[in-house]
Write a protein that holds these residues in place. Structure first.
Motif, PDB file in Angstrom:
ATOM      1  N   ILE A   6       0.958  13.767   6.321  1.00 33.51           N
ATOM      2  CA  ILE A   6       2.167  13.510   5.528  1.00 33.51           C
ATOM      3  C   ILE A   6       2.303  12.024   5.220  1.00 33.51           C
ATOM      4  O   ILE A   6       2.681  11.628   4.114  1.00 33.51           O
ATOM      5  CB  ILE A   6       3.415  14.013   6.278  1.00 33.51           C
ATOM      6  N   ALA A   7       1.979  11.178   6.195  1.00 30.05           N
ATOM      7  CA  ALA A   7       2.179   9.731   6.047  1.00 30.05           C
ATOM      8  C   ALA A   7       1.392   9.156   4.877  1.00 30.05           C
ATOM      9  O   ALA A   7       1.898   8.303   4.141  1.00 30.05           O
ATOM     10  CB  ALA A   7       1.802   9.025   7.340  1.00 30.05           C
ATOM     11  N   VAL A   8       0.145   9.606   4.699  1.00 29.18           N
ATOM     12  CA  VAL A   8      -0.702   9.008   3.654  1.00 29.18           C
ATOM     13  C   VAL A   8      -0.225   9.345   2.248  1.00 29.18           C
ATOM     14  O   VAL A   8      -0.664   8.721   1.271  1.00 29.18           O
ATOM     15  CB  VAL A   8      -2.172   9.448   3.818  1.00 29.18           C
ATOM     16  N   LEU A   9       0.679  10.306   2.122  1.00 28.00           N
ATOM     17  CA  LEU A   9       1.184  10.673   0.798  1.00 28.00           C
ATOM     18  C   LEU A   9       2.124   9.618   0.235  1.00 28.00           C
ATOM     19  O   LEU A   9       2.346   9.562  -0.972  1.00 28.00           O
ATOM     20  CB  LEU A   9       1.912  12.031   0.870  1.00 28.00           C
ATOM     21  N   ASN A  10       2.679   8.783   1.096  1.00 31.98           N
ATOM     22  CA  ASN A  10       3.585   7.720   0.655  1.00 31.98           C
ATOM     23  C   ASN A  10       2.956   6.373   1.008  1.00 31.98           C
ATOM     24  O   ASN A  10       3.194   5.817   2.080  1.00 31.98           O
ATOM     25  CB  ASN A  10       4.946   7.868   1.329  1.00 31.98           C
ATOM     26  N   ARG A  11       2.144   5.862   0.109  1.00 26.78           N
ATOM     27  CA  ARG A  11       1.404   4.626   0.375  1.00 26.78           C
ATOM     28  C   ARG A  11       2.309   3.415   0.521  1.00 26.78           C
ATOM     29  O   ARG A  11       1.958   2.433   1.176  1.00 26.78           O
ATOM     30  CB  ARG A  11       0.386   4.382  -0.740  1.00 26.78           C
ATOM     31  N   THR A  12       3.485   3.464  -0.065  1.00 24.77           N
ATOM     32  CA  THR A  12       4.417   2.336   0.038  1.00 24.77           C
ATOM     33  C   THR A  12       4.898   2.158   1.474  1.00 24.77           C
ATOM     34  O   THR A  12       5.021   1.040   1.976  1.00 24.77           O
ATOM     35  CB  THR A  12       5.619   2.536  -0.893  1.00 24.77           C
ATOM     36  N   ASP A  13       5.161   3.275   2.141  1.00 24.90           N
ATOM     37  CA  ASP A  13       5.697   3.225   3.504  1.00 24.90           C
ATOM     38  C   ASP A  13       4.614   3.384   4.566  1.00 24.90           C
ATOM     39  O   ASP A  13       4.865   3.138   5.744  1.00 24.90           O
ATOM     40  CB  ASP A  13       6.749   4.334   3.676  1.00 24.90           C
ATOM     41  N   TYR A  14       3.427   3.756   4.178  1.00 27.66           N
ATOM     42  CA  TYR A  14       2.331   4.016   5.120  1.00 27.66           C
ATOM     43  C   TYR A  14       2.068   2.783   5.974  1.00 27.66           C
ATOM     44  O   TYR A  14       1.882   1.679   5.469  1.00 27.66           O
ATOM     45  CB  TYR A  14       1.088   4.400   4.337  1.00 27.66           C
ATOM     46  N   ALA A  15       2.051   2.976   7.298  1.00 29.67           N
ATOM     47  CA  ALA A  15       1.997   1.831   8.214  1.00 29.67           C
ATOM     48  C   ALA A  15       0.602   1.246   8.375  1.00 29.67           C
ATOM     49  O   ALA A  15       0.466   0.083   8.780  1.00 29.67           O
ATOM     50  CB  ALA A  15       2.548   2.236   9.586  1.00 29.67           C
ATOM     51  N   CYS A  16      -0.451   2.025   8.119  1.00 25.34           N
ATOM     52  CA  CYS A  16      -1.827   1.532   8.312  1.00 25.34           C
ATOM     53  C   CYS A  16      -2.218   0.694   7.101  1.00 25.34           C
ATOM     54  O   CYS A  16      -2.826   1.199   6.142  1.00 25.34           O
ATOM     55  CB  CYS A  16      -2.785   2.708   8.513  1.00 25.34           C
ATOM     56  N   ARG A  17      -1.897  -0.593   7.125  1.00 23.90           N
ATOM     57  CA  ARG A  17      -1.992  -1.451   5.937  1.00 23.90           C
ATOM     58  C   ARG A  17      -3.397  -2.003   5.705  1.00 23.90           C
ATOM     59  O   ARG A  17      -3.786  -2.239   4.565  1.00 23.90           O
ATOM     60  CB  ARG A  17      -1.014  -2.626   6.062  1.00 23.90           C
TER      61      ARG A  17
END
Length: 312
Positions: A258-269
């Motif tokens: 789910i996380a990777v679907l929102n690149r703006t908020d994705y923590a793995c920068r």
């Protein structure tokens, strides 16, 4: 009063962690312009001390410099951190045990002055580690247990002493019920209230007519620390804290998929990073890809690892 074995073990753990932190790892990179340490403890992003230095308020920490050395404090829940690991997704906090002491007729004469409840409720970062911690009851006879926010039983155990036992001693085979017992806790635990159930002398089953100790204790603690370090006499009547392992993660979404679907908020920068699902509650953590090291939560944070030289 002689310093207890448990107190010395906490002191030894603190010294070890401070010494280990003296060499700053490559992953200990803060947000640009923010403090990188509190005393000798590194503060890697997504954690931070000060406005705008953490990923969100739940990763914000406080460096309390009124102590020497300064203390790193979880800003939202006031836990005192001894260590913070980016690689393992763990933090070690000092949290108060619960104590009750009795007279010869089992009348309560002394108990812990702090609240029986320990909470991370509302946190989107921390959980009490089910893998690393154990709930411990010490003293005889003692049924120690903890409950959730609704007052329902979660975990506990019962310890007794043989009539010949004059001291509270963990047996050489471990904390298995004589003078000391321990139990596991469930995953996703964010709250526990500690209780001690004692028994009047001679009541009920003959097992309750065994040896007694003046004080009984319950606490959650790092199992490795407790099982490797605690042995022998323990009869203190003052407040004390023990090391507890906290698991942390980015928890505003359920998992990596789910996380990777929102690149703006994705923590793995970092481009050279990868995502790992949390094993304790919802969420995820980040790590540098194989062959890289550094801080995966920062743009460009994971860099090529320095090759180790070999000599022939």
């Amino acid at each position: 009063m002689t310093t207890s074995t448990l107190h010395l073990q906490v002191l030894a753990l603190t010294i070890f962690l401070v010494c280990a932190a003296a060499v700053t790892p490559a992953s200990a990179q803060p947000w640009p312009g923010c403090p990188d340490k509190c005393g000798d403890i590194s503060i890697p992003y997504p954690f931070g001390v000060g406005t705008g230095c953490a990923r969100d308020p739940y990763f914000e920490l406080e460096c309390n410099r009124t102590y020497s050395p300064p203390r790193l404090i979880v800003f939202t829940h006031r836990q005192h951190l001894l260590n913070l690991s980016l690689a393992d997704g763990e933090a070690i906090a000092l949290i108060n045990a619960r104590r009750q002491c009795y007279n010869s007729t089992e009348g309560l004469v002394n108990e812990t002055s702090v609240d029986r409840a320990v909470t991370l409720v509302g946190s989107t970062a921390y959980r009490f580690s089910a893998e690393r911690n154990r709930f411990v009851a010490l003293g005889c006879p003692n049924m120690g247990y903890f409950v959730d926010t609704d007052g329902y039983y979660v975990s506990g155990c019962t310890s007794f002493c043989r009539p010949s036992s004059q001291k509270l001693v963990a047996s050489s085979t471990g904390c298995t019920g004589e003078g000391c017992c321990q139990s596991r806790i469930p995953t996703d635990t964010i709250y526990y209230a500690q209780y001690i159930q004692t028994f009047k002398p001679g009541e009920g089953d003959p097992i309750l007519r065994g040896g007694t100790t003046a004080c009984r204790y319950v606490f959650l603690a790092d199992a490795e620390w407790f099982n490797s370090g605690y042995r022998g006499d323990f009869n203190r009547s003052d407040d004390f804290a023990v090391p507890v392992v906290l698991d942390w993660a980015i928890r505003n979404v359920g998992n990596c998929e789910i996380a990777v679907l929102n690149r703006t908020d994705y923590a793995c920068r970092s481009a050279n990073s990868e995502c790992i699902d949390s094993t304790n509650g919802q969420g995820y953590r980040c790590r540098c890809s194989m062959g890289y090291e550094g801080n995966p939560y920062l743009d460009g944070g994971c860099k090529g690892a320095t090759p180790k030289h070999t000599y022939h």
